[in-house]
Scaffold this motif. Structure first.
Motif, short mmCIF file in Angstrom:
data_model
loop_
_atom_site.label_atom_id
_atom_site.label_comp_id
_atom_site.label_asym_id
_atom_site.label_seq_id
_atom_site.Cartn_x
_atom_site.Cartn_y
_atom_site.Cartn_z
N GLN A 116 41.10 49.08 33.87
CA GLN A 116 41.23 50.05 34.91
C GLN A 116 41.04 49.50 35.60
O GLN A 116 41.78 49.82 36.66
CB GLN A 116 40.27 51.09 34.65
CG GLN A 116 40.14 52.17 33.22
CD GLN A 116 38.75 53.44 33.37
OE1 GLN A 116 39.05 54.28 34.16
NE2 GLN A 116 37.41 52.94 32.34
N LEU A 117 40.66 48.64 36.11
CA LEU A 117 40.92 47.67 37.15
C LEU A 117 41.78 46.66 37.13
O LEU A 117 42.22 46.18 36.34
CB LEU A 117 39.57 46.77 37.48
CG LEU A 117 38.60 48.25 37.51
CD1 LEU A 117 37.15 47.49 37.88
CD2 LEU A 117 38.33 49.04 38.56
N PRO A 118 42.67 46.26 38.41
CA PRO A 118 43.58 45.16 38.48
C PRO A 118 42.53 43.82 38.22
O PRO A 118 41.72 43.97 38.50
CB PRO A 118 44.38 45.26 39.68
CG PRO A 118 43.30 46.01 40.42
CD PRO A 118 42.19 47.60 39.81
N LYS A 119 43.10 43.04 37.60
CA LYS A 119 42.90 42.01 37.84
C LYS A 119 42.87 41.61 38.75
O LYS A 119 44.54 41.32 39.61
CB LYS A 119 44.07 40.44 36.61
CG LYS A 119 43.29 39.72 36.43
CD LYS A 119 44.16 38.59 36.15
CE LYS A 119 43.68 37.40 35.89
NZ LYS A 119 44.47 36.01 34.68
N PRO A 120 41.79 40.63 39.18
CA PRO A 120 41.38 39.99 40.52
C PRO A 120 42.08 38.95 41.08
O PRO A 120 41.90 37.44 39.80
CB PRO A 120 39.72 40.23 41.03
CG PRO A 120 39.45 39.79 39.62
CD PRO A 120 40.57 40.57 38.85
N GLN A 121 42.62 38.31 42.10
CA GLN A 121 43.18 37.48 42.23
C GLN A 121 42.26 36.37 43.04
O GLN A 121 42.47 35.28 43.08
CB GLN A 121 44.07 37.93 42.96
CG GLN A 121 45.76 38.13 42.48
CD GLN A 121 46.36 37.66 41.62
OE1 GLN A 121 46.44 36.68 41.04
NE2 GLN A 121 46.15 38.25 40.22
N THR A 122 40.89 37.37 44.03
CA THR A 122 40.56 36.76 44.92
C THR A 122 39.10 37.53 44.45
O THR A 122 38.82 38.11 43.62
CB THR A 122 40.50 36.26 46.32
OG1 THR A 122 40.21 37.80 46.96
CG2 THR A 122 41.72 36.04 46.63
N LEU A 123 38.11 36.80 44.53
CA LEU A 123 36.53 37.27 44.17
C LEU A 123 36.57 38.35 44.99
O LEU A 123 35.33 39.54 44.87
CB LEU A 123 35.46 36.69 44.30
CG LEU A 123 35.70 35.42 43.19
CD1 LEU A 123 34.52 34.19 43.45
CD2 LEU A 123 34.75 36.17 41.87
N SER A 124 36.69 38.04 46.62
CA SER A 124 36.51 39.90 47.82
C SER A 124 36.87 40.55 47.23
O SER A 124 36.64 41.79 47.67
CB SER A 124 37.55 38.56 48.99
OG SER A 124 38.96 39.35 48.40
N GLN A 125 38.12 41.16 46.13
CA GLN A 125 38.63 41.50 45.69
C GLN A 125 37.68 42.17 44.73
O GLN A 125 37.21 43.89 44.18
CB GLN A 125 39.91 41.51 44.70
CG GLN A 125 40.88 41.09 45.22
CD GLN A 125 42.34 41.12 44.58
OE1 GLN A 125 42.30 39.88 44.19
NE2 GLN A 125 43.52 41.95 44.73
N LEU A 126 36.15 41.91 43.99
CA LEU A 126 35.24 42.84 43.41
C LEU A 126 34.23 42.96 44.48
O LEU A 126 33.63 43.55 43.68
CB LEU A 126 34.75 41.79 42.12
CG LEU A 126 35.87 40.70 40.96
CD1 LEU A 126 35.78 40.39 40.41
CD2 LEU A 126 36.65 41.91 40.40
N MET A 127 34.16 42.71 46.08
CA MET A 127 32.89 43.54 46.63
C MET A 127 32.84 45.06 45.96
O MET A 127 31.89 45.43 46.39
CB MET A 127 33.62 42.82 47.85
CG MET A 127 33.18 41.74 48.27
SD MET A 127 33.87 41.25 49.45
CE MET A 127 33.05 42.37 50.64
N PRO A 128 33.97 45.92 45.98
CA PRO A 128 33.44 47.04 46.06
C PRO A 128 32.47 47.28 44.18
O PRO A 128 31.93 48.39 44.60
CB PRO A 128 34.67 47.64 45.79
CG PRO A 128 35.68 47.11 46.32
CD PRO A 128 35.27 45.75 45.39
N TYR A 129 32.93 46.58 43.34
CA TYR A 129 31.83 46.45 42.44
C TYR A 129 30.45 46.05 42.06
O TYR A 129 30.84 44.55 42.66
CB TYR A 129 33.22 46.23 40.88
CG TYR A 129 34.16 46.71 41.47
CD1 TYR A 129 33.98 48.42 40.83
CD2 TYR A 129 35.60 46.64 41.90
CE1 TYR A 129 35.58 49.31 40.67
CE2 TYR A 129 36.29 47.07 42.12
CZ TYR A 129 36.64 48.59 41.69
OH TYR A 129 37.94 48.91 42.11
N LYS A 130 29.31 46.11 41.14
CA LYS A 130 28.24 45.38 41.07
C LYS A 130 28.89 44.38 39.84
O LYS A 130 29.56 45.12 38.58
CB LYS A 130 27.44 46.20 40.27
CG LYS A 130 26.40 47.07 42.39
CD LYS A 130 24.85 47.30 42.39
CE LYS A 130 24.34 47.82 43.29
NZ LYS A 130 22.82 47.64 43.76
#
Length: 936
Positions: free
Chosen positions: A123-137
């Motif tokens: 359901q999430l877009p593939k992250p290009q950078t780790l910063s895009q995963l900051m909203p998720y634990k």
């Protein structure tokens, strides 16, 4: 004295022996090894509560090498680190290095390496950078090495910690965690593996780093470090490799899985015209590769060579082998990949019974697994062996044999190539079923489990789609009659369970798309909705409406949940959800016979146009053709009546609905034409906003409706597509002639009537031919339109699949065409497009196809190409032809184009895939400045 001396010697010997034994026991205490209890397949506790895994087996070999006992102490990961730190254990079985750990432990030489990933929910877009995963634990096991690595790369990341991997995976499956840390490789339980691979697809993975397992001890234990290292150094170099193959398969899995295959058994497995492996089994293995994320590579040979390649370790597995009680390879059956049906074939005439084969010669391959069954079924026949299908076909034609037995699909393929399919007959009451097995070496037990687990991730629907591509005869398909081909995840099943009853709205009188017959929902849409309901186990209730606008209003307000044949427009997308297009919906118009034939809206200026209220084209007609006088009617019957009674000049509706209405017989003064302005439209299923979660599942079902099913539905409900049936019309006119004759009009009157009849039939035949042409061709350039292009592509795919050949699709987009329209006007632009069309036609063979998709986009289909270079030659030729100057309305012009190329089957094996690839390559050419071509 001698006695005393002897006693002293005995006591001294006992003392020395006791001292030696004590020293020996003191030197060889058991080595206590800390380990994780759930890091499968490296270190875990099995179902018998015993320490197990790749690293455990490596240490057991170390124990044999050093003759020192080892005791494993499995706990959760964090406790295993504490046990080493607190001295409860002497050594850790294996861990990754981090800067923090290097402060506490001494690491010994590397045992093996592995990849570590962040798994991201679909359901999430593939992250290009780790910063895009900051909203998720990020879910992770406490103490994992990846924590330090991730924090170094992006300090702002947050984590959700778990004591063990079992608890982490439970949270993942329950969707409490949308991103988690995991190792490369398969999970222990195939069901969990299957669920997670669907929710966390491989294309959404982001690699963290490549890590290695190192034995670790406390820094102050120098002597122990030397002892452990000495033991590993003394171990044979191939021990760890063998253990890795046992647990993970051949070490090549880090690069690719090598698959042994035999050739010459199309459509199951063979080499195509491009020299690459293709066939049913090859495509199934490619699906396996997509699901597991492990690349595959094929090694070809004869049947014997392919088996030997697995035995000798040249290949990891066999593609699919017909092993049986009579044919044993000695390899392990890792998975049943397919079932083949073999049949009896005769040449020249159909067999009525097996008695006709008494004392006759029957041919068969000597490696056929059903030999014993065949001999039992035909005890009075003479069996003769042939090594190839070609030899058996030739022997049958030369009367050397009376029949032969072989795999049905294999036989059909060769008979089609030999152009003799019609001369051979299958005997329906004798067949043999053979299972094809994926084989691997017996010692690679863990690898076999991984192979089998990968196949469980392929849904029956995906297998059925591959099967339809290669198995031309439906009787050879093993998935043909299966229901429930759609594989649902637990989450998707919950969506369906929470949906409840689905209310489907339909029109009472809108044949053949939908109508009420004997109080039941009927028509094309009813069959499509039933397929969706059956595949998804939906409970459906139907609600009938008399007017389209009322039906559409009910869909928007929630009075019904689903409606078929709803056009997808920008305005409606704010209110509703839409499925993918599922049915062609070209538009037509009805006028009286006294009117000239009309095919475009520009010809209708100032006329009264009847349209069903609520149709999406009403807004478009008002915006683009304000000179039209719209007359809104509640349904199709009212529209036809309006024209028939002179209350409207033209009625616009879907071609299928107009054809069905006209066929009823009371509109003999009306005629139908194709409306080219809306010829390319397609139907969608409209869904109320509260049920949008069903759309992905609905789209999967719609994609599973193959052309064969579509044709059956069409033939069932559509009895007229373009105009009246000529036979019925002729019968009505002849009846009228007979009546007039009886009334005494005489022979002359009858002859005149017959003459009029012939003229009328000829006129209608010509009109039908013309309408059929407009339905399939572009009105400006006379080139095939999208509908005919799809037909040609479908034919090309079927033909080239049978011949194992390749063809090319060339997507052409003109450069700067908008400037010509803007600066020189649309009339010049139209002439420009006509010139381009003519040049493209001149630049290809007569066996190829040029079509216009619309606007300034064209498609070329090049059949039976030798290689990509020949396609490049054609592309360059077309670009050169277009670049030659020409004159339109005193303007000297040249044409330029961006060209994208796709090859079948390399770039796609279906229409959509080929066009998408060619379109993508066209944009690469355009981004490169245009006037060039690109291919993948």
């Amino acid at each position: 004295m001698k006695t005393i001396t002897c006693l002293l010697l005995v006591l001294l010997s006992i003392s020395l022996m006791s001292t030696a034994m004590a020293e020996s026991n003191k030197q060889e205490p058991p080595l206590i090894i800390a380990m994780s209890n759930d890091t499968y397949p490296f270190q875990f506790v099995d179902e018998n509560n015993q320490a197990s895994g790749l690293l455990v087996d490596i240490w057991l070999h170390w124990s044999k090498q050093t003759n020192r006992k080892v005791v494993f102490k499995p706990t959760d990961w964090v406790q295993s680190l504490k046990n080493l730190q607190n001295g409860v254990a002497d050594v850790h079985i294996g861990m990754a290095k981090t800067s923090t750990r290097e402060n506490h432990y001494q690491f010994l030489p590397e045992l093996l390496s592995f990849h570590s990933f962040l798994y991201v929910n679909y359901q999430l877009p593939k992250p290009q950078t780790l910063s895009q995963l900051m909203p998720y634990k990020i879910g992770v096991v406490r103490g994992a090495a990846q924590i330090d690595i991730l924090q170094q790369q992006e300090p702002r990341l947050t984590f959700s910690y778990f004591d063990n991997r079992t608890d982490l995976l439970k949270a993942v499956i329950n969707e409490e965690i949308f991103v988690f840390v995991g190792l490369e490789g398969f999970l222990r339980e195939s069901q969990i593996n299957n669920t997670i691979s669907i929710q966390f697809p491989k294309e959404n993975r982001k690699e963290i780093s490549k890590l290695s397992f190192y034995p670790a001890i406390l820094k102050d234990r120098t002597e122990l470090s030397k002892t452990v290292q000495a033991g590993f150094s003394a171990m044979p170099s191939d021990i760890i490799d063998e253990l890795t193959r046992h647990w993970l398969g051949n070490q090549r899995y880090q690069n690719d899985i090598v698959i042994a295959m035999q050739t010459g058994v199309a459509p199951f497995a063979d080499l195509g015209a491009d020299g690459l492996p293709n066939g049913l089994l090859v495509d199934i293995w490619k699906l396996w590769s997509e699901k597991t994320g492990l690349p595959v590579r094929f090694v070809v040979g004869t049947m014997k060579q392919s088996v030997d390649n697995v035995k000798r370790g040249i290949a990891d597995v066999h593609l699919g082998y017909p092993e049986s009680a009579s044919i044993q390879t000695g390899l392990n059956r890792a998975h049943t990949i397919y079932k083949v049906t073999s049949r009896l074939f005769s040449y020249g005439s159909q067999l009525d019974s097996l008695e006709q084969l008494k004392n006759k010669v029957i041919a068969v391959s000597p490696t056929s697994p059903y030999l014993a069954e065949l001999i039992e079924a035909l005890p009075d026949s003479h069996i003769r062996y042939y090594s190839s299908m070609t030899e058996m076909i030739d022997a049958a034609k030369n009367d050397e044999i009376d029949a032969f037995v072989a795999a049905g699909a294999w036989t059909q393929h060769y008979l089609l190539l030999d152009q003799s399919w019609g001369a051979f007959y299958q005997y329906p009451d004798l067949e043999f079923n053979t299972e094809l097995y994926v084989l691997n070496r017996n010692k690679d037990v863990g690898f076999a489990a991984r192979i089998a687990a990968g196949f469980t991730q392929i849904s029956p629907l995906e297998l059925a789609q591959v099967e339809r591509k290669w198995m031309l005869n439906p009787a050879d398909r093993i998935y043909k009659d299966q229901q429930g081909l759609i594989h649902l995840t637990a989450e998707q099943q919950n969506i369906i369970n929470d949906t409840g009853v689905i209310k489907v709205g339909y029109l009472r009188d809108w044949p053949p798309m939908e109508f009420e017959e004997n109080g039941l929902y009927s028509g094309i849409n009813s069959d499509v909705i039933n397929i969706i309901a059956n595949e998804l186990s939906l409970t459906v209730e139907t609600v009938v409406f008399d007017e389209w606008q009322s039906l559409l209003d009910a869909l928007v307000t929630g009075g019904v949940d689903m409606v078929g044949s709803v056009a997808k427009t920008a305005e409606r997308e704010y209110q509703l959800g839409f499925s993918e297009a599922y049915w062609p919906a070209p538009w037509g118009l009805v006028t009286s016979h006294s009117n000239i034939n009309v095919f475009g809206l520009e010809e209708l200026r100032g006329q009264r146009i009847a349209v069903v209220e609520g149709y999406h084209i009403i807004g478009q007609l008002m915006r683009e053709y304000p000179e039209l006088k719209l007359v809104l009617v509640p349904d199709s019957s009212s529209g036809l009546n309006a024209v028939n009674l002179g209350k409207a000049d033209v009625f616009i509706d879907k071609v299928t609905n107009l054809s069905s209405g006209l066929r009823q017989g009371q509109y003999s003064d009306l005629k139908m034409s194709m409306l080219v302005d809306f010829a390319e439209q397609r139907s969608h299923i409209g869904v109320h906003s509260s049920k949008k979660s069903l759309l992905p599942l609905i789209n999967v079902v719609l994609a599973s409706i193959d052309p064969v099913q579509q044709r059956k539905i069409h033939q069932k409900w559509v009895t007229q597509t373009v105009a009246f049936e000529r036979d019925e019309y002729e019968a009505r006119v002849k009846l009228g002639i007979a009546i007039f004759t009886v009334l005494g009009l005489g022979v002359i009157g009858a002859l005149l009537a017959n003459r009029r009849l012939r003229k009328e039939i000829l006129r209608r035949t010509e009109a039908e031919t013309q309408m059929a042409h407009f339905a399939k061709h572009d009105s400006l350039t006379e080139l095939p339109n999208r509908s005919l292009i799809d037909d040609r592509l479908e034919q090309a795919i079927l033909l080239h699949t049978r011949d194992t050949a390749q063809f090319a699709v060339i997507f052409i987009d003109l450069d700067g065409f908008k400037l010509i329209n803007d600066q020189l006007g649309h009339q010049v632009g139209d002439q420009f497009l006509v010139h381009v069309a003519k040049e493209l036609v001149k630049g290809i063979r007569r066996s190829d196809t040029v079509g216009r998709l619309g606007g300034d986009e064209f498609v070329v289909i090049l059949n039976d190409i030798k290689d990509i270079k020949s396609v490049y030659d054609v592309a360059e030729n077309l670009l050169n032809r277009l670049s030659q100057p020409f004159i339109i309305a005193d303007h000297t012009l040249t044409a330029s184009a961006s060209v994208g190329i796709a090859l079948f089957p390399i770039d796609g094996d279906c229409i959509d895939a080929l066009l998408k690839t060619a379109d993508k390559q066209m944009y690469r050419a355009k981004n490169a400045g245009g006037r060039t071509y690109r291919s993948s």
